[in-house]
Scaffold this active site. Structure first.
Site, PDB file in Angstrom:
ATOM      1  N   HIS A  67      35.300 -19.187  21.009  1.00 51.73           N
ATOM      2  CA  HIS A  67      36.144 -20.169  20.324  1.00 51.73           C
ATOM      3  C   HIS A  67      37.247 -19.508  19.504  1.00 51.73           C
ATOM      4  O   HIS A  67      38.348 -20.054  19.390  1.00 51.73           O
ATOM      5  CB  HIS A  67      35.281 -21.074  19.451  1.00 51.73           C
ATOM      6  CG  HIS A  67      34.454 -22.047  20.243  1.00 51.73           C
ATOM      7  ND1 HIS A  67      35.020 -23.058  20.993  1.00 51.73           N
ATOM      8  CD2 HIS A  67      33.110 -22.145  20.430  1.00 51.73           C
ATOM      9  CE1 HIS A  67      34.059 -23.752  21.590  1.00 51.73           C
ATOM     10  NE2 HIS A  67      32.899 -23.221  21.269  1.00 51.73           N
ATOM     11  N   SER A  99      28.637 -26.079  17.132  1.00 59.10           N
ATOM     12  CA  SER A  99      28.182 -25.024  18.047  1.00 59.10           C
ATOM     13  C   SER A  99      26.877 -24.370  17.598  1.00 59.10           C
ATOM     14  O   SER A  99      26.641 -24.191  16.404  1.00 59.10           O
ATOM     15  CB  SER A  99      29.263 -23.941  18.157  1.00 59.10           C
ATOM     16  OG  SER A  99      30.447 -24.463  18.692  1.00 59.10           O
TER      17      SER A  99
END
Length: 501
Positions: A431, A337
């Site tokens: 997340h 990410s």
């Protein structure tokens, strides 16, 4: 969203190399809505009020709510045509403001039935009477524009229109073209309605391959907000061997990607995006027995009007199930990410420390000395210029010196910087809410100009241990506890020992 090369200019359908390579003939769509005359009476304040009065259905009396006839379809279609005839920006902002302010909740009725609920409680009337009073109050808490949105949602193409309208609403709120509590309330009402209409039962999971319609491939490339697609060869690679691309579509808007997830199939957890988006897979045919890991490296919302509608969480869950079914040997699920906002946060911190303390305490004395030996100056202004200029990555010694301090500062930004008790970084918060573990921070993982500018080239893996996902999510949402690996916690400890905020 994405800065694309001339081969992939934003929004028009695929042409040139794309169409030729695919062997498809793409049919164009009308260029856009017809505009009404600039001086049209309907675009005047009086004209807008008249149109809204016709289009927004009145709230029927509570006693006849079940028997009230639905609004005429022509009224809804008229509103859609009028809205699309207005120019983007101020004209639409004016209409949305008038809709929010003039057709919201009838506060007199709310006050009246609030009093009746209190009266029923004070008089200790039977439960049925109290529940009916509460139901009446709940009914009159509905704003009138909700009836318009419900009506539009039932029209053919109406759901797509409402998504577009909310995108305009969000853009107006961000630019202050529309503002005030009435407009913010209307945005919240529409978001909640879209959340119901776009719940998982109405969503279809679609896989994208090189054989998918060229219009879909174009939309996927246009919407790629994390790692821009460079050309058709790049797009072919992202949907080819050792790669998967999925999107959600809605049963009322078939073939239209709503949110897109890109996956790389690997043998280990990737620490560099270059190995995923730039390197060509060795074989066109997958050796499935060697695939043990799925890396979610990009998730992009294609419809800005669906911001805040829970789609990403469900898409990841569905894709995990799909991959487990196709490739049951996969044992590790992780992201690679970006860390948007890290460089901006760090530069802001350097500025504030210099202003308050006349020096920065984020770097140790020895680190400042090493930087000075390379650059000739270790002042905060020099550090800020370095971080705001991508050229520093070309100096090998400087990259080496900055490695340790930037890694511990990034770890603190992800783990320690909070907004209302939750992770400040939006990607981390997303997340962690989903139950992942902040697993590994990777140095020089994204050396693209965008990656260096946004996060000094650093990326992070959020790992999903499926058996712990639910408990991790519950702990984060309930107690705001971040589950992190030893590597991350070690970097946080280094920050606490060597840097001062």
């Amino acid at each position: 969203m994405s800065g694309l090369s001339p081969h992939l200019s934003p929004r028009p359908l695929l042409r040139g190399p794309w169409a030729a390579a695919r062997g498809f003939r793409c049919v164009s769509v009308p260029a856009g809505p017809r505009r009404g005359p600039a001086g049209s009476d309907t675009a005047s304040p009086a004209g807008m009020e008249e149109l809204l009065s016709r289009s927004v259905p009145p709230l029927p009396p509570y006693e006849t709510k079940e028997k009230a006839p639905p609004p005429a379809e022509l009224r809804g279609a008229e509103f859609v045509r009028f809205y699309r005839s207005l120019g983007a920006g101020q004209p639409r902002a004016e209409l949305l403001t008038r809709l929010a302010r003039g057709f919201g909740v009838e506060h007199g009725r709310v006050a009246e039935f609030s009093a009746k609920v209190l009266q029923a409680r004070e008089q200790q009337r039977e439960l049925g009477a109290l529940l009916q009073a509460e139901d009446r109050l709940r009914y009159y808490l509905n704003p009138r524009y909700r009836g318009l949105f419900q009506h539009l949602g039932r029209l053919e193409g109406g759901l797509r229109f409402l998504v577009e309208l909310r995108a305009d609403l969000l853009e107006g709120l961000a630019s202050k073209a529309v503002d005030g509590p009435h407009v913010k309330e209307m945005n919240g009402v529409l978001k909640n309605m879209l959340s119901e209409w776009f719940s998982t039962g109405f969503l279809n999971l679609e896989r994208v391959t090189w054989q998918s319609p060229c219009e879909v491939l174009q939309k996927i490339s246009d919407s790629e907000a994390v790692h821009p697609v460079r050309n058709w060869v790049d797009m072919k690679r992202r949907v080819g061997a050792y790669r998967r691309c999925y999107y959600f579509s809605h049963c009322a808007i078939p073939g239209e990607p709503l949110i897109v997830l890109h996956v790389a199939l690997t043998t280990d957890i990737s620490s560099s995006i270059q190995t995923i988006v730039k390197e060509v897979p060795p074989l066109e045919t997958e050796e499935t027995d060697k695939i043990t890991t799925a890396i979610f490296y990009s998730i992009s919302l294609t419809q800005q009007g669906l911001q805040g509608v829970e789609l990403g969480t469900y898409l990841i869950k569905r894709v995990v199930k799909e991959l487990q079914k196709e490739l049951p040997q996969i044992k590790a699920f992780s992201t690679l990410s970006p860390i948007p906002g890290f460089t901006k946060w760090l530069v802001g911190l350097l500025s504030s420390q210099t202003k308050e303390l006349e020096r920065n305490e984020l770097f140790t004395e020895s680190e400042r000395q090493e930087i000075s030996e390379i650059t000739g100056d270790s002042t905060t202004e020099t550090l800020k210029k370095l971080l705001n200029n991508n050229e520093w990555v070309r100096a090998e010694k400087l990259v080496e010196v900055l490695h340790s301090p930037l890694m511990r500062l990034c770890a603190w930004y992800l783990y320690g910087e909070k907004h209302r008790g939750y992770a400040l970084n939006p990607v981390a918060n997303f997340h962690l809410q989903n139950g992942s573990v902040m697993w590994r921070i990777n140095w020089m993982a994204d050396t693209s100009p965008r990656g260096i500018a946004a996060s000094c080239g650093i990326m992070v893996n959020y790992r999903y241990f499926l058996e712990d996902r639910a408990s991790n999510s519950e702990a984060y949402l309930g107690t705001k506890q971040i589950k992190a690996s030893e590597q991350v916690l070690s970097l946080v400890s280094q920050f606490q020992q060597n840097s001062k905020l």
